[in-house]
Design an enzyme around this catalytic site. Sequence first.
Site, PDB file in Angstrom:
ATOM      1  N   GLY A 100       0.834  -1.206   0.000  1.00  0.00           N
ATOM      2  CA  GLY A 100       0.000   0.000   0.000  1.00  0.00           C
ATOM      3  C   GLY A 100       0.864   1.250   0.000  1.00  0.00           C
ATOM      4  N   SER A 101       0.395   2.266   0.671  1.00  0.00           N
ATOM      5  CA  SER A 101       1.053   3.564   0.582  1.00  0.00           C
ATOM      6  C   SER A 101       2.419   3.608   1.231  1.00  0.00           C
ATOM      7  CB  SER A 101       0.176   4.649   1.209  1.00  0.00           C
ATOM      8  OG  SER A 101      -1.016   4.728   0.494  1.00  0.00           O
TER       9      SER A 101
END
Lengths: 558, 446
Positions: A217-218
């Site tokens: 993810g981020s």
Amino acid sequence: MNKQIRHLGIFLTICYLALFVKLNQVQVFGADELNNHPENARVIQREYNRPRGVITSADGALLAQSVHVEGKSFDRQRTYPEADLFGQVTGYYSFVYGATGVEKTYDDELAGATFQQQLNGIADMFVDKENVGNVQLTLRKDLQVAARDALGPREGSIVALDPRTGEILAFWSYPSYDPNLLSDLDTDATKINWDALNAAPGKPLQAHQYQERYFPGSTFKVVTSGVGLQSGKVTPDDPVYPSAQKYLPPQTTRPIFNFGGETCGGALFEILAVSCNSAFAKMGTETIGPAAMIDGAQAFGFNSRPPIDLPAPAASSFPTDFTDNLPILAQSSIGQNEVQATPLQMALVAAGVANKGVIMKPHVLSQITDSEGRVVKKYEPEQWLQPMSAPAAATLREAMKGVVTKGTGVPAQVPGVEVAGKTGTAQLGDGKKVHTWMVAFAGPPGGDPEVAVSVVVLNQPASNEFTGGQVAGPIAAKMMKATLDARRADSGTPIVVPPTTRAPSVSGAGNGTGAGAGTGAGDGATPPSTPTTRRNDAAVPTTSSITTVPAGPPGTTH
Amino acid sequence: MAAPRRNTELGLLLLVVLITGGAYALAVLGKDSEIPANIGPFLGFVLGLLLVAHIVVRRLAPNADATLLPLAGLLNGLGYVVIARINERLAWQQAAWTAFGIALFCITLLVVKRARDLSNYRWTFALLGIILLLVPLAPGIGREYRSGSRIWVSFGSMSFQPGEFAKIALALFFASYLVEKRELLGMSSRRVGPVNLPDPKHMAPVLLAWATTLIVMFYEKDLGSALLFFALFIAMLWIATQRGTFLAVGVTLFAIGAYFAYKAFAHVQTRVAIWIDPWKDAKGDGYQIVEAAFAMASGGIGGTGLGLSGKIGIPEAESDFIFAIIAEELGLLGSLLVLVAFLLIVGAGLRIAVRSTHAFDKLLAAGLTTLLGIQAFIIIGGVTRLLPLTGVTLPFVSYGGSSLVANYVLLALLLRISDDSAVSSASSAARSGPRSKVPQPAGSSS
């Protein structure tokens, strides 16, 4: 008669010559085949009856030892006093199932079978001393307990390491397993346990912290930023990404949306703090480009197995071919789609930024001592990769500080400590569940970071309350605090708490980046309704070294 | 002339004591991780026994070969150390039997002043031999062994194998008979096919004795001894008559006999089956052979170390399979040491035979050496799967009182013959006087 007697002698000599040849065949030339024969239990038997050293933690807890047993098929049984607390690190030592973990990597040393130990052993031949090696790990029991307690009964992993040396301080996954179940000498019992463990949900036998990969993810935006800064294509002031709700990559009609449909943009520090998908997708695809992204990600260790001294580490993956596939690049730049990372890898990424751009080789071994406590071998820290130069790393470190002081990573703040990090909420499949991440590093204010952590809590419901910052952030904070406290306790110096200055306040409403749509998931932030996070705490200081972060006017999204 | 040989022997014996003591210490070290507490008394015991034997030899057979006793002592000591590691109770018994064996060794040297005096008792020995072979078949005192062979006799808690002594008795009988009849046997009076055979009436007694022994052995399922015995007889016949025909006929008969034995007896078939592929029945019949192979392979070149071979034992490790344990713990070096020791014994024995001046001495020495050499070959071959396994012991090394004592008696006989021939050649050298250019009349030769 003498002639016949002499001939008899020759005949007998030939007979014995035949025996000689046969003996050579059995004991030398054909020996390997016999030793490896499936029905041959001797070699394994002898191994399992040998004395074996102990495994201890850095703070002196006994993790594994061989105890004498009577009346069983072997003389010794391997026991694990800490049960499942260190199960995935020590591994098990089983007659039936072999060895894993430290028991496997340092098998020779524990058994006293390395050349050096044998050599040392010769001198002690007439002394009543067991020639074994005792393995001391870098992990600490107090931190491992902290990790276990912080994560609780939720599936996930926690990795805490020292970025300056690569020493792993805590290494925990839930669920874990008790190696005693497999090291029992009763083969029937171990078989039942083995089957049960293999069938158990969450795969406890697997050391997820370094053997299992998830969408980062981020948190991957750290890598993207790092690659950009290192290449010079991204600086703190330039480029400035337009405020947008989404980004449409070339070669496709499906855009990448920001988390919760929010609008965001700006220069590096801003977009990192709020975790702006559209900006980073554009950065990866257009500013940096496929070739540099691939090289850059690999420079951070993707597509390689980390040189950790435990068996079978998994290599985190980043795609290596984006020809005609720029949409994949866009999504990969924000840590989705085809990027997979182990918790260890993300901890190493954070460690690299913390350690002036140098990723040290991760290791669990501290040193090996003999039965009299003399050090036989020490693990000397070694560099693994250098993805960034020191200045580039320093810039990224500042950006990551911003994430924690005023961005999505505020729950990871620790009083009196300088924390930097990045949150991540990786959407899975149908969008109903997410993995929540936090990678961070911390150290005394104004000093070098002393601990880097990576936390992932798996399979959380996809909603505003369950984002990386909210779920994993506090866990990361607990780990970092516990580590620094333990360090201070060891060395006796108190934590320095510099005078507090108010952090620029952030309005509740402007902070939200709502739930994302599409395959990309941005980074969540705290919902407006819970003002209990630390960023409202007046005691939270900002260090004066943050000078490059532009103070946002009220209402700017973070 | 006596001094140098005996001194050599003394030196060798001291070396043997040191090696045995060292091996014992290492074995206990390996097993219990400590130097044995009784190493002092143990060394004393070994040294004492060998010194007693040495002194007796010095007095009674001073010119005998110097290497036989030390070699036997080395094998005995090595075997004892391994037995002690396997089973302490058996070790005590073996030690007692060793003492008894040395005692009988001394007594034999004392009683038998000249080997060829024994040839006067040929029929006594023949009878004695057959009786000894038959005794285990007697109900009550005979005992059947686990593998079905019936070669043991027990009185209360003591048991022994009369067959071991029978072999020596029968060797004495053969030597005596063949020496006397060898001329007659050497002549051919009949032709059977391509072969010239001697007059049956001369062959009859010895053939009868031989056939009887073979039948008895077969009945007792002691195939190893049968093989050994067959080899002994053929070898002695061939040496005595110097006719290769006998060798050829003998080997043919053996092949035929072996074939019929294979067809007729189930346990022979089993033995051959596990010889060819023991892994087919690795947990059952083949277990011993399989474990022996694994044991020897795990020994490698240097061995696992005395006392360190682990808990998986081999059945009969102390007797038939003791060689496998030595090979495992001392490696190829250890197993070759044993091999070389036996080869040296064979060499010394045959050398004694060649140097003997009397035909009986020659034949007896050759026969006794053949017994030792072939027996060792058969059992080592069986354990290493060169040959099918048979239940004979490894001389001097295996646990087994009868075998040990009988072999010490055998040793004494060899030393007696050796001493005789050394004495007689010395005295003939003295008689023939200093060399001169004038050839002496024929009477000066011995």
